[in-house]
Write an enzyme that holds these catalytic residues in place. Sequence first.
Site, mmCIF file in Angstrom:
data_model
loop_
_atom_site.group_PDB
_atom_site.id
_atom_site.type_symbol
_atom_site.label_atom_id
_atom_site.label_comp_id
_atom_site.label_asym_id
_atom_site.label_seq_id
_atom_site.Cartn_x
_atom_site.Cartn_y
_atom_site.Cartn_z
ATOM 1 N N ASP A 39 -63.142 -10.755 41.494
ATOM 2 C CA ASP A 39 -63.173 -11.850 42.464
ATOM 3 C C ASP A 39 -62.422 -13.050 41.903
ATOM 4 O O ASP A 39 -62.599 -13.409 40.730
ATOM 5 C CB ASP A 39 -64.614 -12.280 42.765
ATOM 6 N N ASP A 89 -66.288 -11.388 37.345
ATOM 7 C CA ASP A 89 -66.699 -9.977 37.308
ATOM 8 C C ASP A 89 -65.677 -9.060 36.640
ATOM 9 O O ASP A 89 -65.551 -7.885 36.999
ATOM 10 C CB ASP A 89 -67.010 -9.467 38.724
ATOM 11 N N ASP A 122 -64.907 -2.314 47.753
ATOM 12 C CA ASP A 122 -64.868 -3.457 46.841
ATOM 13 C C ASP A 122 -64.507 -2.978 45.436
ATOM 14 O O ASP A 122 -65.137 -2.064 44.904
ATOM 15 C CB ASP A 122 -66.237 -4.146 46.830
ATOM 16 N N ASN A 172 -61.727 -11.347 47.234
ATOM 17 C CA ASN A 172 -62.164 -10.072 46.677
ATOM 18 C C ASN A 172 -60.966 -9.142 46.506
ATOM 19 O O ASN A 172 -60.158 -8.999 47.427
ATOM 20 C CB ASN A 172 -63.155 -9.377 47.620
ATOM 21 N N ASP A 212 -64.546 -4.937 42.625
ATOM 22 C CA ASP A 212 -65.225 -5.704 41.576
ATOM 23 C C ASP A 212 -64.658 -7.099 41.317
ATOM 24 O O ASP A 212 -65.417 -8.072 41.257
ATOM 25 C CB ASP A 212 -65.236 -4.934 40.240
ATOM 26 N N ARG A 259 -72.713 -3.826 50.100
ATOM 27 C CA ARG A 259 -73.272 -5.005 50.771
ATOM 28 C C ARG A 259 -72.861 -4.981 52.240
ATOM 29 O O ARG A 259 -71.798 -4.464 52.585
ATOM 30 C CB ARG A 259 -72.753 -6.270 50.088
ATOM 31 N N GLU A 268 -67.560 -6.212 34.991
ATOM 32 C CA GLU A 268 -67.983 -5.193 35.955
ATOM 33 C C GLU A 268 -66.828 -4.256 36.290
ATOM 34 O O GLU A 268 -67.008 -3.040 36.409
ATOM 35 C CB GLU A 268 -68.498 -5.861 37.233
#
Length: 229
Positions: free
Chosen positions: A156, A169, A152, A136, A154, A72, A172
Amino acid sequence: MHTRERECQGGKYIERSSRKLSRINSDFLFYNLFELEIQESKQKGLDMSMDFPKPGDILRIESYKHDGTLHRTWKRSVVLDGSDSLLLANKDVEVMEADGRRWISEGLAVCQFHRKHWFNTILLFGSEGFHRYYCNIASPYRYENGKLVYIDYDLDLIADKHGYYRWMDTDEFEKNRCRMNYPIEVLDRVEEAVSELERRVRTCTHPFHPDFVQAGYYLFLTYAKQLMG
């Protein structure tokens, strides 16, 4: 050297102990590359300290995944304080996803990134003022050529201003650490960051403190014109 390993089985890691020689990890790890540069520069007697952006500078934020794929980007943020713990802000910023989709993140966000900690923090403000923290789990940042870059990982943490928090997440993370084969060094840092964030939110320690929120907001007011320019 005695090390711990995690074997991925059925989507979960099984930890075991073994003895093996350490090796250079070739994964997409900015922090390893940066530390290697520092070590080599010290051996050569050179100054390789990172250049930090200055307050008022405009930069772009880029988030990647462990395998090097773009995750992102945030188009424009203004630097509020330039140091190892870099403070930025953006408002109604354009965000681009890895698949090219673009959207606007409405409202004010004051963000803190670190060179030593494996997390970053976003203070989110709405029409009625500050309303939550968004953290994060991520690698330390790198700054170069007008871009702040990090990986990142994953997980959060979302916390409200009263100290109630939850993790997001987790599924994830379980999926990606098997699929991308997160090394033991990364998993250890992630675990440390999770524990540290929980400790801080439970004890109302920086960044989970009203003084930090207020200071970040007033710094944004100082540099808001640069961001809107």
